[in-house]
Design a protein around this motif. Sequence first.
Motif: not given
Length: 160
Positions: A36-44, A69-73, A86-91, A117-125
């Motif tokens: 990650f470069k210049r990106r942030s997110f949260t994992i729960k 995964s809840f991408p930032n809208v 980028m958004g939030d991930i809950i596992i 998998h969850g991070i890729l969803h935050l990226e838009g996959y």
Amino acid sequence: MRLINFNSYIFIYLYDARWNNSLLNSIRLAIKVYGFKRRSFTIKLSNDKEIQKLNFKWRKINKPTNILSFPNVCKKDEVYDNMNYMGDIIISYDTLKSEASKGKLTFSSHMTHILFHGILHLEGYKHRKRVEEFCMQKQEAKYLKKLNITNPYTERVKIN
């Protein structure tokens, strides 16, 4: 709840005590490998009870799942404090444990796969269509290979 800062921009919330230091170290390594470069997110890091509530609230599916995964809208080019949120991930620990056991996988390797998998969803996959699914699986396998984790899609996705 316990807050763990991976760095100034990546936050890990621990909602279930079964997430031990070894698993946290695997998460840290996966985040580092992703680069990650210049990106942030949260994992729960949670459990089935918590994730089932969220799955029902946001997806109208009343059962637990391994990850949400809840991408930032907000606009992707909006940057705050020099970071793109980028958004939030809950596992869910429980679902991952069950899936790993059924698949004869180590918990750590399965968790790492699902985190990618969850991070890729935050990226838009997405994986609604077969071609999207293949592209996402290829990316997952690429990152897993960097950690010497077996490609779960060996029949479908070849990584050199």
